[in-house]
Design a protein around this motif. Sequence first.
Motif: not given
Length: 136
Positions: A5-9, A14-21, A29-44
């Motif tokens: 939610k903080k990232d969205l704000a 948004e996570v990377y999604m392959p072209f066809s997806l 890529g913004k939906e909670p179901a597609w987010q990483y279970l173990f996200p990195a501490a920092k943006l890159s």
Amino acid sequence: MVQHKKDLAGGHGEVYMPFSLNQKYPSGGKEPAWQYLFPAAKLSMDPRSGVLRRHHLLDRGVQRAIGLAIREAGVYKQANSHAFRHSFATRLLENGYDIRTIQKLLGHADVRTTEIYTHVVRKGGFGVRSPIDDTF
């Protein structure tokens, strides 16, 4: 979920999604179901698109976190993320899941790799439970 939610704000949720997806689910890529279970501490910076986003932890980071949690819990037995994988497979076998399902879940290309877990379970009848077992 709070981090997402903080990232969205901040315009970065948004996570990377392959072209066809990405074509099939344009906002996926913004939906909670597609987010990483173990996200990195920092943006890159995503090298594919140049977009600043949060990626997933590398496996080594997850292994370090598990090791730290084991030490902090005062567990003095040898334990690591791979031990959890073995425990997961063994429990599935004990609960009567078929070997092909377990093979697929663990990502083994050859069922013989998965069959290694069967020596731990030592159940007659190939580990199959009768439906009547669940009634008592």
